[in-house]
Design an enzyme around this catalytic site. Structure first.
Site, PDB file in Angstrom:
ATOM      1  N   LYS A  39       0.936  -1.269   0.004  1.00 33.76           N
ATOM      2  CA  LYS A  39       0.040  -0.059  -0.010  1.00 33.76           C
ATOM      3  C   LYS A  39       0.767   1.184   0.250  1.00 33.76           C
ATOM      4  CE  LYS A  39      -0.180  -0.250   5.072  1.00 33.76           C
ATOM      5  NZ  LYS A  39      -0.953  -0.728   6.172  1.00 33.76           N
ATOM      6  N   ARG A 137     -10.801   0.649  15.423  1.00 34.27           N
ATOM      7  CA  ARG A 137     -11.032   1.313  13.877  1.00 34.27           C
ATOM      8  C   ARG A 137     -11.659   0.415  13.086  1.00 34.27           C
ATOM      9  NH1 ARG A 137      -4.801   1.953  11.290  1.00 34.27           N
ATOM     10  NH2 ARG A 137      -5.722  -0.229  10.535  1.00 34.27           N
ATOM     11  N   TYR A 269      15.448  31.274   5.667  1.00 30.63           N
ATOM     12  CA  TYR A 269      14.387  31.935   6.028  1.00 30.63           C
ATOM     13  C   TYR A 269      14.399  32.104   7.495  1.00 30.63           C
ATOM     14  CZ  TYR A 269      11.820  31.153   1.587  1.00 30.63           C
ATOM     15  OH  TYR A 269      11.396  31.198   0.252  1.00 30.63           O
ATOM     16  N   MET A 317      11.139  25.017   0.620  1.00 31.74           N
ATOM     17  CA  MET A 317      10.239  24.205  -0.315  1.00 31.74           C
ATOM     18  C   MET A 317      11.273  23.132  -1.039  1.00 31.74           C
ATOM     19  SD  MET A 317       7.359  25.290  -2.748  1.00 31.74           S
ATOM     20  CE  MET A 317       6.170  26.140  -1.516  1.00 31.74           C
TER      21      MET A 317
END
Ligand SMILES: *Cc1c(COP(=O)(O)O)cnc(C)c1O
Length: 376
Positions: A39, A137, A269, A317
């Site tokens: 998955k 769950r 930053y 980023m």
């Protein structure tokens, strides 16, 4: 050596994936089926390529979370059985049939719904039923009598598997896993007594395999983490792990630029790092948009020229700055290692996760698609 033409990439070792799979295979023995959990794009390793490697190693079952993930594997030519563990919606019933995907059902309502659908298609469909034994769950809380009735009434379904999932299987300080096993045995024994027994019974993900909890293996196990080379650290007095696995993925990034900065320079930053001395810095072509957690700002490390060096200032980023004062030979174009090893120095996803305040699963799944996967 051929140059990898990417600013950041994840190198996945097919051999490691195969070896990790065989470690599980050998530990559980031939009587236990191994459903390889691929998955979330095989925890960031690439589900198609990983499944191809495992199919070639004899894997007969794969487990994914959603129908789309199963469709991706089928379209890539994976022919093995595919269990869809967490995605049963009316709109995807047709795809289950078309792509030969086996759903895990979590309610008796879904069971009746799938039966009606199979009848309308004049076909018979296999399913696995998940019971909630205390994780709170997914999984039905219905009792055995009710479950048995629903299964007997479902004339167009084949009850192929009964399963549950553990909430804290690496925690040996609390009885939750024993309690879940007892709750499971109660339902599964009653179902047998009522004349409904599935082909497969399964509850173990990596931890109960790794710690040799044989009572949890039954005749199928569902390892994910172990295939990628990780075992969770245990809490309390856990037995010695029976698996030998090692990380299959190394994450690299190239240096975009290097420079010398004077003492007192602020880096990145927010100016949250101030050079206490003249330093040599390198700016890497990787940032939080690639999945390098912003929480590693001013605290994470990478391996540069075989040494552990600190990340300086805020992770941006698309770029990240590191201190290469002690590795002056590094130049623009050279690669550093974010995850993996160089010589005797290594950083794995568990170590990175600890620094970032998360778990290894999150680190691996968090490596974004912009990071090219390279299979070696
Ligand atoms: C993800 C998952 C697994 C695999 O867990 P690992 O800890 O990665 O081995 C097994 N079963 C279910 C139901 C899962 O969701």
């Amino acid at each position: 050596m051929q140059v990898v033409p990417f600013r950041t990439w994840a190198e996945v070792s097919r051999e490691r994936i195969a070896a990790n799979f065989h470690s599980v295979r050998n530990a559980v023995g031939p009587a236990v089926e191994v459903a390889a959990v691929v998955k979330a794009d095989a925890y960031g390793h690439g589900s198609v390529e990983v499944s191809r490697v495992l199919a070639a190693q004899g894997a007969k079952w794969f487990a994914v979370s959603c129908v789309d993930e199963g469709v991706t594997l089928r379209e890539a030519g994976i022919d093995a059985r595919i269990l869809v563990m967490a995605d049963y919606f009316a709109y995807s019933r047709a795809a289950l049939v078309e792509y030969r995907l086996t759903p895990v059902l979590h309610t008796l309502g879904d069971l009746r719904d799938l039966d009606a659908f199979a009848r309308s298609r004049n076909t018979s469909l296999p399913f696995h039923l998940k019971i909630d034994t205390g994780m709170g769950r997914l999984g039905t809380l219905s009792g055995a009598a009710e479950i048995a009735c629903a299964i007997k009434d479902a004339s167009h379904l084949k009850f192929e598997g009964l399963m549950t999932h553990f909430a804290s299987s690496a925690d040996y300080t609390r009885p939750q896993t024993e309690n879940q096993m007892a709750a499971f045995a109660k339902v599964s024994d009653s179902l047998c007594a009522l004349g409904v027994s599935p082909t497969y019974v399964h509850m173990a993900s990596t931890n109960p395999i790794a710690f040799g909890r044989r009572e949890a293996w039954h005749n199928m196990v569902r390892p994910g983490h172990a295939l990628y080379g990780y075992l969770s650290p245990a809490r309390g007095a856990a037995p010695h792990p029976v698996l030998q696995v090692s990380p299959a993925l190394q994450w690299k990034a190239r240096i975009l630029a290097t420079k010398d900065v004077p003492a007192g320079s602020l880096i990145g930053y927010g100016g949250i790092y101030c050079a206490s001395r003249p330093m040599r810095i390198a700016v890497l072509g990787v940032g939080y948009a690639d999945g390098l957690s912003h929480r590693l700002s001013n605290r994470g490390h990478v391996i540069a020229a075989g040494r552990l060096v600190p990340i300086l200032g805020a992770i941006s980023m698309d770029v990240t700055t590191i201190d290469i004062t002690n590795c002056p030979s590094l130049q623009a174009g050279d690669a550093v290692t974010l995850l993996g090893s160089e010589g005797t120095v290594s950083i794995n996803a568990q170590q990175m996760a600890r620094m970032a305040g998360t778990i290894s699963y999150d680190v691996l799944c968090g490596i974004r698609t912009r990071v090219k996967r390279v299979y070696v």
